[in-house]
Write an enzyme that holds these catalytic residues in place. Structure first.
Site, PDB file in Angstrom:
ATOM      1  N   THR A 182      19.189  32.236  41.014  1.00  0.00           N
ATOM      2  CA  THR A 182      18.001  32.879  41.591  1.00  0.00           C
ATOM      3  C   THR A 182      17.162  33.528  40.501  1.00  0.00           C
ATOM      4  O   THR A 182      15.931  33.405  40.475  1.00  0.00           O
ATOM      5  CB  THR A 182      18.420  33.942  42.635  1.00  0.00           C
ATOM      6  N   ILE A 196      19.706  44.393  28.682  1.00  0.00           N
ATOM      7  CA  ILE A 196      20.693  43.648  29.491  1.00  0.00           C
ATOM      8  C   ILE A 196      20.598  44.089  30.949  1.00  0.00           C
ATOM      9  O   ILE A 196      20.666  45.282  31.264  1.00  0.00           O
ATOM     10  CB  ILE A 196      22.134  43.868  28.959  1.00  0.00           C
ATOM     11  N   ALA A 254      22.032  43.367  35.035  1.00  0.00           N
ATOM     12  CA  ALA A 254      23.206  42.834  35.747  1.00  0.00           C
ATOM     13  C   ALA A 254      22.929  42.849  37.242  1.00  0.00           C
ATOM     14  O   ALA A 254      22.271  43.765  37.752  1.00  0.00           O
ATOM     15  CB  ALA A 254      24.446  43.659  35.417  1.00  0.00           C
ATOM     16  N   PRO A 304      19.012  48.598  27.570  1.00  0.00           N
ATOM     17  CA  PRO A 304      17.736  48.213  28.187  1.00  0.00           C
ATOM     18  C   PRO A 304      17.411  46.729  28.100  1.00  0.00           C
ATOM     19  O   PRO A 304      16.542  46.246  28.839  1.00  0.00           O
ATOM     20  CB  PRO A 304      16.699  49.046  27.417  1.00  0.00           C
ATOM     21  N   LYS A 330      14.480  44.663  79.154  1.00  0.00           N
ATOM     22  CA  LYS A 330      14.949  45.798  78.339  1.00  0.00           C
ATOM     23  C   LYS A 330      16.021  45.229  77.412  1.00  0.00           C
ATOM     24  O   LYS A 330      17.164  45.001  77.822  1.00  0.00           O
ATOM     25  CB  LYS A 330      15.525  46.896  79.232  1.00  0.00           C
ATOM     26  N   ASP A 344      27.726  40.485  42.708  1.00  0.00           N
ATOM     27  CA  ASP A 344      29.012  41.074  43.087  1.00  0.00           C
ATOM     28  C   ASP A 344      29.606  41.970  42.001  1.00  0.00           C
ATOM     29  O   ASP A 344      30.485  42.784  42.292  1.00  0.00           O
ATOM     30  CB  ASP A 344      30.029  39.961  43.388  1.00  0.00           C
ATOM     31  N   ASN A 359      28.432  28.915  48.140  1.00  0.00           N
ATOM     32  CA  ASN A 359      29.764  29.554  48.295  1.00  0.00           C
ATOM     33  C   ASN A 359      30.054  29.828  49.773  1.00  0.00           C
ATOM     34  O   ASN A 359      31.164  29.652  50.246  1.00  0.00           O
ATOM     35  CB  ASN A 359      29.922  30.900  47.581  1.00  0.00           C
ATOM     36  N   CYS A 360      28.993  30.273  50.465  1.00  0.00           N
ATOM     37  CA  CYS A 360      29.196  30.707  51.850  1.00  0.00           C
ATOM     38  C   CYS A 360      29.521  29.531  52.768  1.00  0.00           C
ATOM     39  O   CYS A 360      30.032  29.720  53.869  1.00  0.00           O
ATOM     40  CB  CYS A 360      27.958  31.454  52.349  1.00  0.00           C
TER      41      CYS A 360
HETATM   42  P1  FAD Z   1      28.709  34.131  42.086  1.00  0.00           P
HETATM   43  O1  FAD Z   1      27.847  33.467  43.065  1.00  0.00           O
HETATM   44  O2  FAD Z   1      30.190  34.115  42.333  1.00  0.00           O
HETATM   45  O3  FAD Z   1      28.433  33.483  40.668  1.00  0.00           O
HETATM   46  C1  FAD Z   1      29.051  33.948  39.515  1.00  0.00           C
HETATM   47  C2  FAD Z   1      29.281  32.773  38.579  1.00  0.00           C
HETATM   48  O4  FAD Z   1      29.414  33.283  37.267  1.00  0.00           O
HETATM   49  C3  FAD Z   1      30.561  32.026  38.868  1.00  0.00           C
HETATM   50  O5  FAD Z   1      30.291  30.672  39.171  1.00  0.00           O
HETATM   51  C4  FAD Z   1      31.373  32.154  37.585  1.00  0.00           C
HETATM   52  O6  FAD Z   1      32.052  30.961  37.236  1.00  0.00           O
HETATM   53  C5  FAD Z   1      30.309  32.468  36.566  1.00  0.00           C
HETATM   54  N1  FAD Z   1      30.822  33.230  35.421  1.00  0.00           N
HETATM   55  C6  FAD Z   1      31.555  34.373  35.452  1.00  0.00           C
HETATM   56  N2  FAD Z   1      31.803  34.807  34.206  1.00  0.00           N
HETATM   57  C7  FAD Z   1      31.236  33.919  33.374  1.00  0.00           C
HETATM   58  C8  FAD Z   1      31.168  33.814  31.956  1.00  0.00           C
HETATM   59  N3  FAD Z   1      31.739  34.726  31.164  1.00  0.00           N
HETATM   60  N4  FAD Z   1      30.523  32.774  31.428  1.00  0.00           N
HETATM   61  C9  FAD Z   1      29.925  31.846  32.224  1.00  0.00           C
HETATM   62  N5  FAD Z   1      29.956  31.897  33.561  1.00  0.00           N
HETATM   63  C10 FAD Z   1      30.601  32.913  34.123  1.00  0.00           C
HETATM   64  N6  FAD Z   1      28.176  36.424  51.293  1.00  0.00           N
HETATM   65  C11 FAD Z   1      27.391  36.603  52.369  1.00  0.00           C
HETATM   66  O7  FAD Z   1      26.493  37.451  52.337  1.00  0.00           O
HETATM   67  N7  FAD Z   1      27.571  35.856  53.504  1.00  0.00           N
HETATM   68  C12 FAD Z   1      28.537  34.916  53.595  1.00  0.00           C
HETATM   69  O8  FAD Z   1      28.679  34.247  54.625  1.00  0.00           O
HETATM   70  C13 FAD Z   1      29.392  34.725  52.489  1.00  0.00           C
HETATM   71  N8  FAD Z   1      30.392  33.815  52.534  1.00  0.00           N
HETATM   72  C14 FAD Z   1      31.168  33.622  51.431  1.00  0.00           C
HETATM   73  C15 FAD Z   1      32.189  32.664  51.493  1.00  0.00           C
HETATM   74  C16 FAD Z   1      32.983  32.427  50.389  1.00  0.00           C
HETATM   75  C17 FAD Z   1      34.087  31.432  50.475  1.00  0.00           C
HETATM   76  C18 FAD Z   1      32.751  33.144  49.183  1.00  0.00           C
HETATM   77  C19 FAD Z   1      33.599  32.891  47.980  1.00  0.00           C
HETATM   78  C20 FAD Z   1      31.751  34.105  49.116  1.00  0.00           C
HETATM   79  C21 FAD Z   1      30.957  34.344  50.234  1.00  0.00           C
HETATM   80  N9  FAD Z   1      29.941  35.309  50.215  1.00  0.00           N
HETATM   81  C22 FAD Z   1      29.155  35.510  51.312  1.00  0.00           C
HETATM   82  C23 FAD Z   1      29.710  36.148  49.020  1.00  0.00           C
HETATM   83  C24 FAD Z   1      28.596  35.575  48.159  1.00  0.00           C
HETATM   84  O9  FAD Z   1      28.867  34.247  47.871  1.00  0.00           O
HETATM   85  C25 FAD Z   1      28.505  36.416  46.889  1.00  0.00           C
HETATM   86  O10 FAD Z   1      28.141  37.721  47.249  1.00  0.00           O
HETATM   87  C26 FAD Z   1      27.493  35.870  45.897  1.00  0.00           C
HETATM   88  O11 FAD Z   1      27.791  34.554  45.551  1.00  0.00           O
HETATM   89  C27 FAD Z   1      27.486  36.748  44.638  1.00  0.00           C
HETATM   90  O12 FAD Z   1      26.640  36.196  43.678  1.00  0.00           O
HETATM   91  P2  FAD Z   1      26.937  36.384  42.135  1.00  0.00           P
HETATM   92  O13 FAD Z   1      25.865  35.668  41.409  1.00  0.00           O
HETATM   93  O14 FAD Z   1      27.178  37.802  41.869  1.00  0.00           O
HETATM   94  O15 FAD Z   1      28.330  35.655  41.894  1.00  0.00           O
END
Ligand code: FAD
Length: 554
Positions: free
Chosen positions: A15, A276, A278, A274, A432, A281, A42-43
């Site tokens: 994104t 970096i 994040a 400043p 209602k 999750d 993922n979801c």
């Molecule tokens: P992620 O989408 O997990 O992406 C992080 C990525 O970073 C991973 O692919 C990982 O391999 C990569 N990474 C990590 N460290 C490194 C590194 N050092 N170098 C290179 N790459 C790295 N949320 C909802 O709101 N509704 C739902 O219905 C829902 N269902 C879900 C179902 C499942 C099975 C799962 C697993 C999650 C679900 N979630 C849901 C949660 C949602 O998917 C997460 O909140 C969201 O994906 C978080 O986004 P993110 O970018 O933080 O992490």
């Protein structure tokens, strides 16, 4: 030309990359992903395992090639970022060719959270699975297709655990859920989760609440799963006990993290460095309602934060205003949704709150397919401000919870809910709407037109004649089940029996849902009685009591 590096290529990472490119056509953007896939759903993973999403390709929303063609982002998969050197503004990357250094002007970390896997005997068995990505999904699918397991134990009754339980059941397995606490789906309170417990049991899922995993023995014929209380046998085990922020990279780089490893950011998603940012999750957020720090791993917040980080890098000072934890889950044909705080949180923070329970049809009762939902709304006593909502049922659940999510965001009070003009036609709602009804119910409390009591207080009410315990359901309903000590006078007979009731005694009244007893309370209070109405009625009381009884018998 600025050079922006993104760590993580799924929800937050992809994104952020897309937004950056839309804002800056000339920046150099490199997105590193440790796994094979980027931007996957993922979801949707549990639903591919269950067969609802049969085509694996549908989970892969973008490939490195398609993402590059659309956004001109240099996507490097199977490339793990090993470390960040803030003094030189470089990262160290490992791919199949070896280790190399890449320089950045701005860095966005979106590494997500990894499934918690406790050190335990048997945890590394080939029959034990976690679910985070497409590779995990493939492993589970292949296992099911090659070994034809007949039974599965899901450890953890959170969103992923429940979704996996449903999907494994759909795939034909006998499923048990093991959950450490006394309820599944922690964002709900137990009085709302109990409907899910009953429903899961009716679907043939066996529930082991108040129970934890102790040890796994991988034998010739499958797994022997030792619990704190009892033993289960199964062909496979899904471990879904939560996620832990993948913040080691940030921590090792000297960025500020909280006690649980959540990366600290400001409202622009900027870390203690400043340059970096994040998101997702791995970051600590501010709970929108309580204003307390929290970890709430959900896709919506990750996406919003990613956009905000990209905005700020490109000079747009947008801000993240907090996470309220709006979430919804399908449990077979049932839906459960929640937003804002639950009662557990309100109690823990000693908030001055109150609550109402409603049991209302999702759409007009006379239009086919109508089913009632259970709705709980938590509000601030002093002001009537809406703090949280939970809904469980079959029909229109997510719509009501979403409207209440907006109400919370907008800082609305109960009176505002009464004025909301929501879409209505018989197939969709009632004139209602349940949200309006929640507003009326809260307003009645705040204005003193009705005093409520709750299911927890029922058993402690005196049965010594010092109070009147009144059930205003029909005799037919009362014959199907009643609360000990309550006398039955149907609502429509109440006025003619009022003369025989003792005005000096407080009256505790209930019906099935709390609606007819509210009318009874209004009649009696206008005749000079002190009256208390059971919010949520016999339905809620018996649902919770039945569930607690089930748990006790386990
Ligand atoms: P992620 O989408 O997990 O992406 C992080 C990525 O970073 C991973 O692919 C990982 O391999 C990569 N990474 C990590 N460290 C490194 C590194 N050092 N170098 C290179 N790459 C790295 N949320 C909802 O709101 N509704 C739902 O219905 C829902 N269902 C879900 C179902 C499942 C099975 C799962 C697993 C999650 C679900 N979630 C849901 C949660 C949602 O998917 C997460 O909140 C969201 O994906 C978080 O986004 P993110 O970018 O933080 O992490």
């Amino acid at each position: 030309m600025s050079k922006i590096i993104i760590v993580g290529g799924v929800a937050g990472g992809a994104t952020a990359a897309a937004r950056l490119r839309r804002l800056d056509e000339y920046a150099e953007i490199i997105m590193f992903e440790r796994g094979e896939h980027i931007s996957f759903a993922n979801c949707g993973l549990p639903y591919h395992i269950g067969g609802t999403i049969p085509d694996r390709g549908d989970l892969l929303l973008q490939t490195p090639g398609s993402f590059n063609r659309r956004f001109n982002v240099d996507v490097r998969v199977q490339s793990e970022v090993l470390s960040v050197d803030r003094s030189t503004k470089t990262i160290k990357v490992k791919d199949e060719g070896g280790i190399y250094i890449e320089q950045y002007d701005k860095l966005i970390l979106s590494p997500g959270g990894s499934p918690i896997v406790p050190p335990m005997e048997g945890i590394n068995s080939g029959r034990v699975f976690t679910l985070r990505n497409v590779v995990d999904t493939d492993r589970i699918k292949v296992f099911i297709h090659t070994t034809h397991p007949r039974s599965a134990v899901v450890v953890g009754g959170g969103f992923i655990g429940i979704e996996m339980a449903e999907n494994l059941k759909e795939a034909g397995l006998k499923v048990s859920i093991v959950e450490l606490s006394d309820q599944v789906i922690a964002p709900l309170d137990i009085d709302m989760a109990c409907d899910i417990h009953h429903y899961l049991r009716r679907q043939g899922v066996s529930l082991h609440l108040n129970n934890g995993l102790k040890k796994i023995i991988d034998g010739k014929n499958g797994l022997t799963i030792e619990l704190q209380n009892g033993i289960l046998e199964a062909d496979m085990l899904i471990l879904a006990i939560g996620v832990r922020p993948e913040s080691l990279l940030a921590k090792d780089a000297g960025l500020d993290v909280n006690g649980r490893g959540g990366i600290l950011t400001d409202k622009h998603m900027r870390t203690s460095d400043p340059d970096i940012y994040a998101v997702g999750d791995a970051v600590e957020v501010i709970d929108f309602v309580t204003k307390q720090p929290a970890m709430i791993p959900l896709a919506g917040p990750a996406n919003k934060q990613a956009r905000i980080a990209a905005d700020n890098i490109c000079g747009i000072p947008s801000e993240y205003t907090g996470t309220q934890g709006s979430a919804v889950i399908k449990v077979f044909d049932m839906t459960a949704a929640s937003t804002g705080i639950n009662e557990k949180t309100a109690k823990r923070l000693s908030l001055d709150y109150d609550k109402v329970y409603l049991w209302l049809p999702g759409h007009a009762g006379y239009y086919p397919g109508s089913k009632s939902m259970s709705l709980k709304v938590i509000f601030e006593k002093e002001t009537g401000k809406i703090l949280g909502a939970q809904a469980v049922g079959f029909d229109g659940v997510n719509k009501r919870c979403d409207v209440l999510a907006v109400a919370i965001r907008a800082g609305m009070i109960a009176h505002d809910l009464t004025g909301l003009e929501l879409c209505y036609a018989p197939p969709y709602s009632s004139a209602k709407d349940p949200v309006n009804m929640a507003g009326y119910a809260i307003e009645n409390i705040l204005t003193g037109r009705v005093k409520n009591f709750h299911w927890r207080e029922v058993d402690a009410l005196p049965r010594d004649g010092s109070v009147t315990l009144l059930d205003v359901r029909t005799p037919q309903e009362a014959a199907r089940g009643r609360i000990d000590g309550f006398i039955n006078i149907p609502l429509d007979d109440l006025r003619k029996n009022i003369g025989e009731m003792d005005k000096s005694k407080p009256v505790y009244v209930h019906c099935h849902s709390g609606m007819r007893s509210y009318i009874a309370a209004r009649i009696l209070s206008q005749h000079g009685f002190e009256v208390y109405n059971l919010s949520g009625g016999y339905r809620l009381y018996s649902s919770v009591a039945g569930d607690l009884q089930n748990q006790f018998l386990q």
